[in-house]
Design an enzyme around this catalytic site. Structure first.
Site, PDB file in Angstrom:
ATOM      1  CG  ASP A   1     -30.236 -10.615 -20.910  1.00 26.93           C
ATOM      2  OD1 ASP A   1     -29.841  -9.987 -19.589  1.00 26.93           O
ATOM      3  OD2 ASP A   1     -30.499 -11.663 -21.120  1.00 26.93           O
TER       4      ASP A   1
ATOM      5  CD  GLU B   1     -29.325 -14.016 -15.595  1.00 21.62           C
ATOM      6  OE1 GLU B   1     -29.057 -14.621 -14.497  1.00 21.62           O
ATOM      7  OE2 GLU B   1     -30.307 -13.566 -16.050  1.00 21.62           O
TER       8      GLU B   1
END
Lengths: 457, 457
Positions: free
Chosen positions: B88, B152
């Site tokens: 991500d 994250e």
């Protein structure tokens, strides 16, 4: 007069529907995406003035949004009233807080909900309908001129030039404006003054790009933090404004004036309840009326910087911005205050950031004489339809051009507003009471009548 | 080893094109409008692990974005390296500051410009290609497991649960992560610690609606002004953070540690020039390395309220907001700090406003041992390809889950990052050097080789 009462009763519904049509035009002067709407609104106003009976009606172009002019001269020897108003409105943001679409007027609990309903379409249009009433009943007691502009909400930047270039056309004995509020329909009041305005935009730049707040955080000045510190420093612990020279020349009220001002009815509990706040806030040593009417202020109108979207972004922003405006009182010059602000804001910035200050616009404060024929005419007009004399109050808002009228045209202004402070001007769910609208249309002809009589021309 | 060199030289272009494809997927975890993209990115990562030779590759669903798992067990008796990374990326805002579209990678001056190029797609993918190199040349010296997550950048909220529920599957001897930076390719370094994070959102509410700044200005607290005062008060004149108890338990560095930390090359003039600032800023009594690596911070990541559109709106806003995050160091507990912040922020609010504080997410700080086999293996690997030993440094960023690995899996982590501080992580024009990318792919196999050898299994 009965003839006015009858005429207005007969055309009541049309008076309302015509206003609703005007309110459907999103004439947002601050937003260039609405330039076409603003132009269409000017054309609609022109059409309405023609229908009401005005002559020489014209949409006058300016460097910005146009000004609509119209007049009815029945006898050059009679006094002339110059009616001023504005057909532009504030932006409707934040849209999500409106209960109904801002440009789809809704009537609820006897009030018209729409952007511009009170500020100022609903109020200037009362004058168009009052004029129509007098004209169609052959009872017009004086000459009338209309000047309806489209840039009041963005500082009337092009009006000064228009006034200078049209001094003859605008020749009159008084300016009449309905763009303010009264205490209530039970307690009518007349504004005796307005605050001035100096509107600034500030830009604080730190690093040349947004940074990772982990990699750089702690070692590089955060412009949002610095801007917050700079804004925080603009008021001291007593909420006095700290800009050097800001209060120079501010005219303090006499004890009598303070007494008169504070004699107006005020219920702090209701005031707080209406706003939903537990505690009021303001400059130490002054009452709420004094704080809003007679003292200068410095307000953040908007602030933004960094990541403002959904979720979390660990960024140290490159820039932060704010829109900051100051309300000014007699004794303060808006251009001088703009300079003082700009110098101060740059001066208090640490070397770790760069600051840019851009003045948006401004206007001078104004105090109107209460012993003039025009003020008496307004008081008597209100007395005639409300059954009581209005209380003189100081308005907190600004109509920058009132001072221009005096400077360029040499004319005093009468501020005969029929709105209420609770009309949500500049806010979501702006509203204007039907009673206020009709009461204004009923009252205005009396102003013309008494002004003509008292002028004794 | 020559066989690695040859293989990588032969597949150089494909290694790059595969990364560019991943970078074209806008897997913005913070923005729910990109949920589909994030899912597609997970599927793409799965496909790449399969192609590289991994077994049991699976997209594991979580309450949020999925985690991609894969492994290659060549001999249960051999040591196992668990590679962690995240697919991500941060939101790309502000878009207008990008020289090229964030999700259309462009190669310029030997660098890949795209959101996620360095953080972390470009870095975790080096491990996939390094693994492919070892696997296809039959030189894999140990077992490898991959865990590539998709949250994250929003705090890895669902990873702890995944770790607890997959302890067996994740059994390993060390965690290897490339999600940090080195000083430069000429001066390689290894992170020996990371800061923790506590991310908060605050909401300050004054009046129940936006107000006309003229009618009410001066008598009602302006939430933007109050928020500015509250933010300003979070740092004292020495830029110490004023939240009571904030520094309790903070581990101060020894003189030796400070000396070692400050021995790393640092050119303040270059640093300021790169950032475009005239003066650095930070906590009194600490160097830049100490401020970013060893001291806690409190940064405004975003602030907004009132009118932020074009032109001027004279509004006294009803609400003002800010996103504020704190970087934490050893001795600070992120949940305790979140509570301290919330209590303090509510406590300093005047009665004229209401304050709401919402913790977004957080993570614990981490210090990695430098005397471990894994750290030695990383140092030797860098020495093998860079020709010099890496300098141990403290990273300022946060990878919240590093502490989780130790707590739940009992595993130490090696932070072998190949990025640069100047890669514009979380900023417009994020970039990753082609040399950094290829150097990482070249270096990582040596880590596995030396780790296996030093483990002596």
């Amino acid at each position: 007069m009965q003839v006015w009462k009858d005429y207005q009763a007969q055309h009541k519904d049309r008076f309302l529907n015509e206003l609703l049509e005007l309110l459907r035009i999103p004439s947002v002067s601050a937003d260039s995406r609405h330039n076409e709407d603003t132009k269409n609104c000017a054309e609609a106003v022109k059409q309405r003035l023609v229908e009401a009976g005005a002559d020489k009606v014209e949409v006058c172009p300016t460097a910005g949004h146009p000004i609509v002019y119209g007049e009815k001269i029945i006898d050059p020897k009679l006094p002339t009233v110059l009616v001023y108003g504005h057909y532009d409105v504030q932006p409707p943001d934040p849209l999500n807080l409106w209960d109904s679409p801002p440009f789809e007027p809704v009537i609820k609990d006897g009030k018209i909900f729409a952007r511009g309903s009170a500020d100022d379409k609903g109020q200037f249009y009362m004058h168009v309908k009052a004029f129509e009433t007098m004209f169609n009943t052959n009872t017009l007691p004086c000459n009338v001129k209309f000047m309806i502009e489209g840039e009041e909400e963005v500082g009337s930047g092009n009006l000064g030039k228009f006034l200078s270039e049209n001094k003859d056309r605008l020749k009159a004995d008084v300016v009449l404006i309905s763009d303010t509020a009264m205490i209530s329909l039970d307690t009518p009041s007349l504004d005796t003054g307005l605050r001035g305005l100096a509107y600034m935009e500030v830009e604080v730049t730190g690093p040349n790009r947004d940074l990772h707040s982990g990699v750089y955080g702690g070692a590089v000045a955060n412009p949002a933090t610095i801007l917050a510190k700079m804004i925080a420093s603009l008021h001291d612990e007593n909420n006095h404004i700290t800009i050097p020279g800001f209060y120079d020349g501010v005219v303090e009220l006499t004890d009598e004036e303070r007494k008169a001002l504070n004699s107006a009815p005020f219920d702090e509990a209701d005031y707080k309840k209406d706003l939903g706040v537990d505690e009021l806030w303001g400059e130490k040593g002054y009452s709420t009326f004094e704080r809003t009417g007679t003292r200068p202020t410095c307000e953040v109108n908007g602030i933004w910087g960094g990541y403002t979207g959904e979720g979390a972004k660990t960024v140290l922003p490159s820039q932060a911005f704010a829109k900051i405006s100051m309300r000014l009182v007699p004794g303060q010059d808006w251009e001088k205050i703009s300079d003082l602000f700009a110098k101060h804001f740059v001066a208090i910035a640490p070397k770790s950031v760069r600051v840019k200050v851009t003045p948006h616009h401004g206007g001078a404060p104004y105090v109107t004489p209460t012993d003039s024929i025009a003020f008496k005419a307004a008081s008597e007009a209100i007395n005639a339809t409300f059954g009581k004399q209005p209380i003189p109050v100081r308005g907190g808002g600004s109509i920058p051009i009132v001072a221009l009228f005096e400077k360029i045209l040499g004319l005093k202004t009468v501020l005969m507003g029929f709105g209420l402070d609770s009309d949500n001007l500049h806010s979501p769910n702006e509203k204007y009471g039907l009673d206020n609208y009709y009461k204004g249309i009923e009252t205005i002809p009396y102003f013309h009548k008494y002004f003509a009589e008292l002028s004794g021309k």
